[in-house]
Design an enzyme around this catalytic site. Structure first.
Site, PDB file in Angstrom:
ATOM      1  CD  GLU A  77      -3.041  -1.129   0.612  1.00 42.66           C
ATOM      2  OE1 GLU A  77      -3.158  -0.232  -0.246  1.00 42.66           O
ATOM      3  OE2 GLU A  77      -3.912  -1.984   0.839  1.00 42.66           O
ATOM      4  CE1 TYR A 195       0.034  -1.241   8.238  1.00 43.67           C
ATOM      5  CE2 TYR A 195       1.493  -2.171   9.893  1.00 43.67           C
ATOM      6  CZ  TYR A 195       1.132  -2.010   8.572  1.00 43.67           C
ATOM      7  OH  TYR A 195       1.880  -2.616   7.581  1.00 43.67           O
TER       8      TYR A 195
END
Length: 561
Positions: A77, A195
């Site tokens: 990503e 994250y």
């Protein structure tokens, strides 16, 4: 990026007498070589990249042709606040226009073709599932928020399923999360915390993947190939078919110095004697080591070889020399907890599938992102990348990439474990879940599917503690740095290209004593606007007192530096 740090560095007096040896040819080593040249002013011909395989790029791969089929093990990503990644590609020329950079073209692409998914979740053989909210309960929000307030030292070896209640794993939030980042319930909650903090600014667009960026082609063609081309023009030695098998490191109470590199080149054993003046960068561990491929009529067989594990075997030898060199067994000790399987499908002269998916979702290839099938026993996620996905891909071929997190479960349509399925069976299961069961025979006749089994693909998420990943430059190191996903980069997130490139910058700047700051990790969590937007998104239509929320979060907790 701190603009005050956008300086032209001054070369060290002795840099022309130094040599650099980079073990492994992934993005971390390639980026390190680029920074050795740009900011370290090291002669390019003094830089040696030693790669075991016959291709550079590591996990960022993409290859094939119409005869053999196309394949890519996966893709990372990308987003706008990957400061090291975009710094690197701000000076790497485009392959098509030397007056433009890779960053120039990348930014223009994503302005013209932004990702915004209108089909984030599927179920019931081709129906779009509700993905309008994150589906979090107040208790779920409390658990996520409390996680952010918990210091990493207090999360060692704790798994997601030990932190969250079972209901959390059925929320849209978790479906979105695990399909984007490939988390399993048994993975490290410490990494979830990182994250959450690092990508908090993306939570508001999580259900439609807003803020996620994409490349023109697969990540090898779009990112690795331009970088290799530039390094070659500078004169960097990139040697393929060279496996580094061991490294002699003189370890004393105060210093650590690499003195010799052992390697095998074309079956012949060789050594390189290094001095304290030379630099050695080691990529310790790999997500895609021991990957295996299958075909339309053959499954990708899991490689359980524990003796010949390439960079893992090298790290195991190095780790025995000092506790400062980390603990590879924590990450690579149980491949059944870190494996999954992906498959790349090439469909020739049969646009019906893609027309159907476009009509269903409204998303053009490249602009929809990942779609997760909620009721798939394998938990399949599929992507229609921008077409063409490979630079040599002909007009009559189209690509679907997919992966499944539960390789040991039996399929809903194909009554076999995913790991035992051929390419044809994998595609049949996917088509069934897309609502195309009646078209399976015709699609199979027009397709080539290449499965790939990766034993260590999520090994970086395995539950860990402090010291399990070595520092990029270990304490007392005079000429050794570790690179990649298994070196410790504070505050940043593994399983990203940014993490690998940042490790390279850190290693180069530290070992050469470069008077320039590595761009800091983006810290949106300290921006009140980001915090409020994330809170609104998680709450949905509900309201909750901020005083009550903070009180619950801080009850019986303390603050640590």
């Amino acid at each position: 990026m701190i603009n005050y740090e956008r300086i032209n560095t001054v070369a060290q007096e002795d840099v022309k007498n130094k040599h650099a040896y980079l073990v492994g040819g992934g993005i971390a080593s390639l980026a390190s070589a680029a920074y050795l040249i740009r900011d370290g002013h090291m002669p390019a011909e003094h830089i040696h990249i030693l790669e075991k395989s016959q291709v550079l790029g590591g996990s960022m791969d993409g290859a094939g042709d119409m005869e053999q089929g196309y394949r890519a093990r996966g893709g990372r990503e990308l987003e706008a606040h990957m400061e090291c990644l975009w710094d690197l590609y701000s000076f790497i020329p485009s392959l098509t226009n030397p007056d433009r950079t890779v960053l120039d073209e990348f930014r223009e692409l994503n302005i013209e073709e932004p990702i915004k998914s209108h089909c984030r979740l599927m179920e019931n053989a081709g129906q779009i599932a509700d993905f309008s909210t994150l589906g979090l309960s107040t208790e779920d929000i409390m658990s996520l928020s409390k996680l952010l307030f918990t210091h990493e030292d207090d999360l060692s070896y704790i798994t997601c399923e030990e932190w969250f209640k079972p209901e959390f794993f059925e929320t849209n939030f978790w479906y979105f999360w695990r399909s984007m980042f490939a988390f399993e319930n048994w993975h490290s909650v410490m990494e979830v915390r990182r994250y959450m903090a690092r990508f908090m600014h993306l939570i508001t667009g999580m259900n439609q993947l807003e803020g996620i960026l994409h490349t023109e082609y697969n990540q090898y063609d779009s990112l690795i190939l331009p970088l290799i081309t530039w390094l070659e023009k500078q004169g960097v030695h990139m040697e393929l078919g060279v496996e580094v098998t061991d490294i002699d490191i003189n370890v004393t109470d105060t210093e650590k110095t690499v003195e010799r590199i052992y390697m095998t080149r074309n079956g012949k054993k060789e050594t390189i004697d290094t001095t304290v003046n030379d630099l050695v960068f080691v990529t310790n561990g790999s997500m895609t080591e021991n990957s295996t491929y299958g075909s339309m009529d053959r499954p990708a067989v899991l490689n359980r070889n524990q003796k010949d594990r390439g960079c893992w075997s090298l790290w195991e030898k190095i780790a025995k020399r000092s506790p400062d060199f980390g603990h590879p067994e924590v990450f690579a000790g149980d491949i059944d907890q870190s494996k999954w399987l992906s498959f790349t499908t090439t469909i020739m002269d049969y646009p019906k599938v893609f027309d159907y998916l476009y009509e269903l979702s409204g998303d053009k290839p490249g602009m929809g992102g990942a779609v997760t099938i909620k009721d798939s026993n394998w938990l399949i996620t599929w992507v229609l990348p921008k077409d063409p996905h490979f630079m040599n891909q002909p007009d009559n071929a189209q690509i679907i990439w997919a992966y499944g997190l539960f390789a040991d479960k039996e399929g809903n349509f194909i009554k076999k474990k995913m790991c035992d399925c051929t390419g044809a069976e994998l595609l049949s299961e996917l088509l069934y879940h897309m609502g195309l069961e009646k078209d399976i025979p015709e699609v199979l006749a027009s397709s080539n599917v290449i499965p790939c089994m990766m034993p260590y693909i999520t090994s970086q998420f395995m539950p860990r503690g402090k010291g399990d990943r070595p520092d990029v430059v270990p304490k007392g190191s005079r000429n050794l740095a570790f690179l990649g996903q298994f070196a410790e980069v504070p505050h940043d997130c593994v399983f990203t290209v940014e993490y690998s490139i940042r490790s390279g910058m850190m290693g180069v700047y530290t070992l050469l004593g470069i008077d320039k700051q590595v761009p800091p990790v983006y810290a949106g969590k300290y921006d009140v606007r980001v915090l409020l937007n994330a809170a609104r998104t998680m709450l949905g239509d509900r309201e909750i007192s901020v005083d009550r929320l903070i009180g619950k979060l801080l009850f019986n907790t303390g603050l640590k530096g």
